[in-house]
Design a protein around this motif. Structure first.
Motif, PDB file in Angstrom:
ATOM      1  N   GLY A 154      -2.496  -1.289  -3.762  1.00  0.00           N
ATOM      2  CA  GLY A 154      -1.147  -0.735  -3.704  1.00  0.00           C
ATOM      3  C   GLY A 154      -0.306  -1.183  -4.880  1.00  0.00           C
ATOM      4  O   GLY A 154      -0.821  -1.695  -5.875  1.00  0.00           O
ATOM      5  N   ASP A 191      -4.191   3.783  -3.874  1.00  0.00           N
ATOM      6  CA  ASP A 191      -4.405   2.381  -3.509  1.00  0.00           C
ATOM      7  C   ASP A 191      -5.719   1.845  -4.068  1.00  0.00           C
ATOM      8  O   ASP A 191      -5.816   0.678  -4.451  1.00  0.00           O
ATOM      9  CB  ASP A 191      -4.379   2.225  -1.985  1.00  0.00           C
ATOM     10  CG  ASP A 191      -2.987   2.419  -1.403  1.00  0.00           C
ATOM     11  OD1 ASP A 191      -2.013   2.255  -2.162  1.00  0.00           O
ATOM     12  OD2 ASP A 191      -2.880   2.752  -0.209  1.00  0.00           O
ATOM     13  N   PRO A 206       0.832  -1.210   0.000  1.00  0.00           N
ATOM     14  CA  PRO A 206       0.000   0.000   0.000  1.00  0.00           C
ATOM     15  C   PRO A 206       0.864   1.256   0.000  1.00  0.00           C
ATOM     16  O   PRO A 206       1.934   1.282   0.624  1.00  0.00           O
ATOM     17  CB  PRO A 206      -0.793  -0.115   1.302  1.00  0.00           C
ATOM     18  CG  PRO A 206      -0.718  -1.550   1.687  1.00  0.00           C
ATOM     19  CD  PRO A 206       0.592  -2.047   1.193  1.00  0.00           C
TER      20      PRO A 206
END
Length: 440
Positions: A180, A174, A167
């Motif tokens: 991520g 994200d 992330p």
């Protein structure tokens, strides 16, 4: 030297796996040859397996034994050693090593042959080169394909743990990337002048380095200004041992060297600020040739080392006018990238409460195939980008592992990240004016 030319344990493991898991054999029969094995008995067993497979007969101990006994090539001791060897599922590294050792043995033989022809037979260089070319054909270099069947790749995928996703701690990024960054990517960050390219990248870096080491190539500003600015925004007590900063060595060769060093030390993220500062002294071609090579080398390096390289780029005025997001000086740069994130300044609209707004665009996203476009807030006091209130979706609180929704005391998802709330508190304490964007 002799023990470096073969590995009988690897050969036994491969043969044992074929006997106990015959379905693996179809993936290697066309690339792994009998002569790749060092031991003659192993060559005979593998050749018999090939015959049985092509004859639609079972590849098991009984059929192999019968075939070899009829040919008077059966070795009881070798067969027992193979049968007591533990079979393996992921054969790829074993097969690769067996073939590599075969090539080393043959290259050693070729070296001896060349020496013999030069010293004893007194052949001309043309004759020796022709002999070497013939020997290379015998080596079947062109036969060493890197291709794998879908079934083989599927088995390897299921055997390996899922690839990690890191992330960024920036909710709208994200969300666009389904959690991520994946590894092995060249990620370009572009935008209008003073749109906040460096600031957004630094926000990502500060979050990621809470759990992971990373390297920043700070070519656009001094390290003193970076330290001063971070102390001003965070606090004088702010520390970050995971963030390594390099402000010298502009050539692409120097960059590659540092990236390789830190990748070995565990760094998975590298930020380069910026494209136009990177030199490519060895390339005497046109500007486009030099720029294109930078992107090509960095993309291959990211893939090879399984790392992420975030490169801040400049856009040409012509590209910006045509709404094309590509790096200045090269058409290939956009092709090499896995992800392109673009920031665009929006005009202030005080009557509607819009100030310091940016439009963020994912113009390319190989990771998920999803394109993203939306408005985000920029806070010049905290140097933070956040999703505007009421924009929908969820905010991301950085945990170092997976995205987590940020909720208030009543259990409702808020429209601002925890990082942003902390930043605003710091800005109120500081009570200072707008930060000089020219530094960034």
């Amino acid at each position: 030297m002799e023990e470096q030319l073969y590995n009988l344990a690897f050969e036994r493991s491969a043969l044992s796996s074929f006997i106990f898991s015959p379905e693996l054999f179809g993936d290697v029969i066309d690339t792994l040859k009998p002569h790749h094995f060092y031991l003659n008995a192993h060559q005979n067993i593998y050749e018999t397996m090939q015959y049985l497979y092509r004859s639609d007969k079972p590849i098991d101990e009984s059929f192999i034994r019968d075939e070899l006994v009829n040919k008077k090539k059966f070795d009881e001791k070798v067969m027992v050693e193979i049968l007591i060897t533990t079979p393996i599922n992921n054969l790829s590294p074993y097969i690769a090593k067996i073939k590599e050792l075969y090539t080393i043995r043959e290259l050693l033989r070729l070296t001896t042959l060349i020496k013999q022809q030069v010293v004893e037979e007194n052949k001309t260089s043309d004759q020796i080169i022709a002999e070497v070319a013939r020997y290379i054909d015998i080596l079947e270099m062109s036969d060493q394909s890197r291709a794998k069947s879908f079934s083989q790749l599927k088995r390897e995928y299921l055997l390996n743990p899922p690839a990690p996703i890191y992330p960024t701690g920036v909710s709208f990024i994200d969300e666009a990337l389904n959690g991520g960054f994946e590894m092995g990517q060249l990620i370009l960050v572009s935008g209008d002048p003073e749109a906040g390219k460096t600031i957004l990248t630094m926000q990502i870096l500060k979050n990621i380095t809470k759990m992971n080491p990373a390297v920043l190539f700070a070519f656009e500003f001094t390290t003193d200004s970076l330290v001063k600015l971070q102390m001003r925004v965070e606090s004088e007590a702010y520390e970050n041992v995971n963030l390594q900063i390099i402000d010298d060595g502009y050539d692409i060769v120097d960059l590659e060297r540092e990236i390789k060093i830190w990748a070995k030390r565990g760094a998975r993220f590298f930020v380069i600020d910026s494209q136009m500062r990177i030199e490519n002294a060895a390339n005497n071609g046109t500007m486009e040739d030099r720029e294109s090579e930078k992107f090509s080398r960095l993309a291959k390096l990211a893939h090879k080392l399984n790392i992420d390289i975030l490169l801040i780029i400049q856009n040409s005025k012509a590209d910006a006018a045509a709404s094309v997001i590509s790096p200045m000086g090269t058409k290939k740069g956009a092709h090499e990238a896995s992800i392109i994130i673009h920031l665009k300044r929006l005009k202030d609209d005080p009557e509607n409460g819009k100030k310091e707004m940016r439009e963020i665009i994912f113009s390319k996203n190989k990771q998920t195939g999803q394109h993203f476009k939306g408005e985000v807030n920029f806070n010049p006091y905290t140097l933070m980008f956040t999703r505007p209130y009421g924009a929908g979706g969820t905010e991301t609180k950085y945990t170092g592992h997976i995205p987590v929704e940020h909720q208030d005391a009543g259990g409702k998802t808020t429209g601002q990240s925890s990082m942003s709330l902390i930043g605003e508190q710091l800005s109120e304490i500081a009570g200072e004016g707008k930060i000089d964007m020219a530094q960034l």
